[in-house]
Design a protein around this motif. Structure first.
Motif, PDB file in Angstrom:
ATOM      1  N   GLU A  97      -5.117  -1.504  -8.506  1.00 33.67           N
ATOM      2  CA  GLU A  97      -6.484  -1.982  -8.681  1.00 33.67           C
ATOM      3  C   GLU A  97      -7.351  -0.929  -9.366  1.00 33.67           C
ATOM      4  O   GLU A  97      -8.198  -1.239 -10.202  1.00 33.67           O
ATOM      5  N   GLN A  98      -7.105   0.347  -9.032  1.00 34.58           N
ATOM      6  CA  GLN A  98      -7.856   1.428  -9.672  1.00 34.58           C
ATOM      7  C   GLN A  98      -7.518   1.525 -11.156  1.00 34.58           C
ATOM      8  O   GLN A  98      -8.394   1.773 -11.993  1.00 34.58           O
ATOM      9  N   GLU A 123       0.839  -1.199   0.000  1.00 38.73           N
ATOM     10  CA  GLU A 123       0.000   0.000   0.000  1.00 38.73           C
ATOM     11  C   GLU A 123       0.873   1.247   0.000  1.00 38.73           C
ATOM     12  O   GLU A 123       1.955   1.241   0.589  1.00 38.73           O
ATOM     13  N   PRO A 124       0.475   2.318  -0.652  1.00 41.93           N
ATOM     14  CA  PRO A 124      -0.812   2.504  -1.351  1.00 41.93           C
ATOM     15  C   PRO A 124      -0.789   2.062  -2.805  1.00 41.93           C
ATOM     16  O   PRO A 124      -1.737   2.298  -3.538  1.00 41.93           O
ATOM     17  N   SER A 151      -3.532  -0.488  -4.070  1.00 38.78           N
ATOM     18  CA  SER A 151      -4.836   0.139  -4.331  1.00 38.78           C
ATOM     19  C   SER A 151      -4.814   0.941  -5.627  1.00 38.78           C
ATOM     20  O   SER A 151      -5.787   0.932  -6.398  1.00 38.78           O
TER      21      SER A 151
END
Length: 240
Positions: free
Chosen positions: A174-175, A167-168, A171
Motif C-alpha cells: 500500500e505504501q 502483513e507486513p 502494508s
C-alpha cells in the motif's frame, strides 16, 4: 536353506584368488590326513569300509562374481540453468517487499553489469525466468492494484491461502502504491526550451516577412503631393 538366508556375495577377483588358494591348501592337508587315518585303521583291522583307491573330490565351482550394476534410467534432458531465476528470488528476499517488473529489470541490468549490446536479450531472459518461476516452479506470484495493468512480483510465501498479501507485506505494498500516485501527481507538462513570453495570455502575432507584398493592397491615387514638381526658376505656363 530359506531364500531369506541366501544372499549373493560380491567378491573381487583378488579376493577369489586368495580364497581359492586357502581352500586348495586345506584340501591337500585333509587328503594327507585321510590317507594316514586309512593306513592306521587298516593295520588295526578296522571293520569300516575303507578303500585304498583315492577318493576323487570334485573341485568347488568358482564363486559367481556378481557385478553391482546400477539401473539405467532415462536421463532427463535438461537445458542450461538460467541465472536470472535465482537472481529474481534472491532480490525479492533482499528488498523484502513487492517489486515491479520495471524495477526488477533495472536492478538486474545494473547489478549484473549487462553491456549495452546485450540489454535486449537480458530483458527477454529475465521476463522468461519470471514467467517460469510463477507458472512452473510456483516460487513467485504477482499482485496489482485494481483497475491498473501494472503488476508487482512477490514471493509465494508472502501470500495467504486466499492469494492475498499478508502483513507486513500488504502494508508495504500500500505504501508503494501511495508513493507511485504522489510521483504521478508531481509530474507536470513542461514547455519546451526557449525564451519565456512576457505576457503569456497574449497570443503571438504573425509577423510579415521582409519584402513580402501586402495582400489586397489597393493602388494609391495620385495626389498633388505625388505630382511632378516644377523645377526652381521655371516660369509657369499660362499663369495669369
Amino acid at each position: 536353506m530359506s531364500e531369506s538366508i541366501m544372499k549373493e556375495i560380491l567378491l573381487s577377483q583378488e579376493e577369489l584368488n586368495v580364497m581359492r588358494h586357502a581352500y586348495e591348501k586345506e584340501y591337500i592337508e585333509l587328503s594327507r590326513r585321510v590317507e594316514h587315518l586309512k593306513s592306521v585303521l587298516g593295520k588295526l583291522g578296522s571293520d569300516l569300509p575303507l578303500t585304498t583307491e583315492p577318493v576323487s573330490i570334485a573341485a568347488p565351482a568358482p564363486a559367481k562374481v556378481a557385478k553391482a550394476t546400477k539401473k539405467r534410467g532415462r536421463k532427463k534432458k535438461r537445458g542450461p540453468k538460467s541465472v536470472w531465476g535465482d537472481f529474481i528470488v534472491n532480490r525479492l528476499k533482499s528488498v523484502d517487499r513487492p517489486m515491479s517488473y520495471e524495477e526488477m529489470l533495472k536492478d538486474a541490468l545494473v547489478l549484473k553489469n549487462v553491456p549495452e549490446d546485450r540489454v535486449k536479450n537480458a530483458k527477454a531472459s529475465i521476463l522468461n525466468s519470471a514467467f517460469r518461476l510463477r507458472t512452473i516452479h510456483n516460487k513467485i506470484d504477482t499482485v496489482g492494484e485494481e483497475g491498473k495493468k501494472m503488476k508487482y512480483m512477490v514471493l509465494k510465501r508472502w501470500l495467504n491461502d486466499e492469494g492475498k498479501l499478508q502483513e507486513p507485506y500488504s502494508s508495504r505494498f500500500e505504501q508503494i502504491l501511495a508513493t507511485t500516485v504522489e510521483k504521478e501527481e508531481e509530474v507536470k507538462p513542461k514547455r519546451g526550451p526557449g525564451r519565456p513570453r512576457k505576457n503569456p495570455e497574449e497570443a503571438p502575432k504573425a509577423k510579415r516577412g521582409p519584402g513580402r507584398p501586402r495582400k489586397n493592397a489597393a493602388p494609391k491615387a495620385a495626389t498633388k503631393s505625388t505630382a511632378k514638381k516644377r523645377g526652381p526658376g521655371r516660369p509657369r505656363k499660362n499663369s495669369k
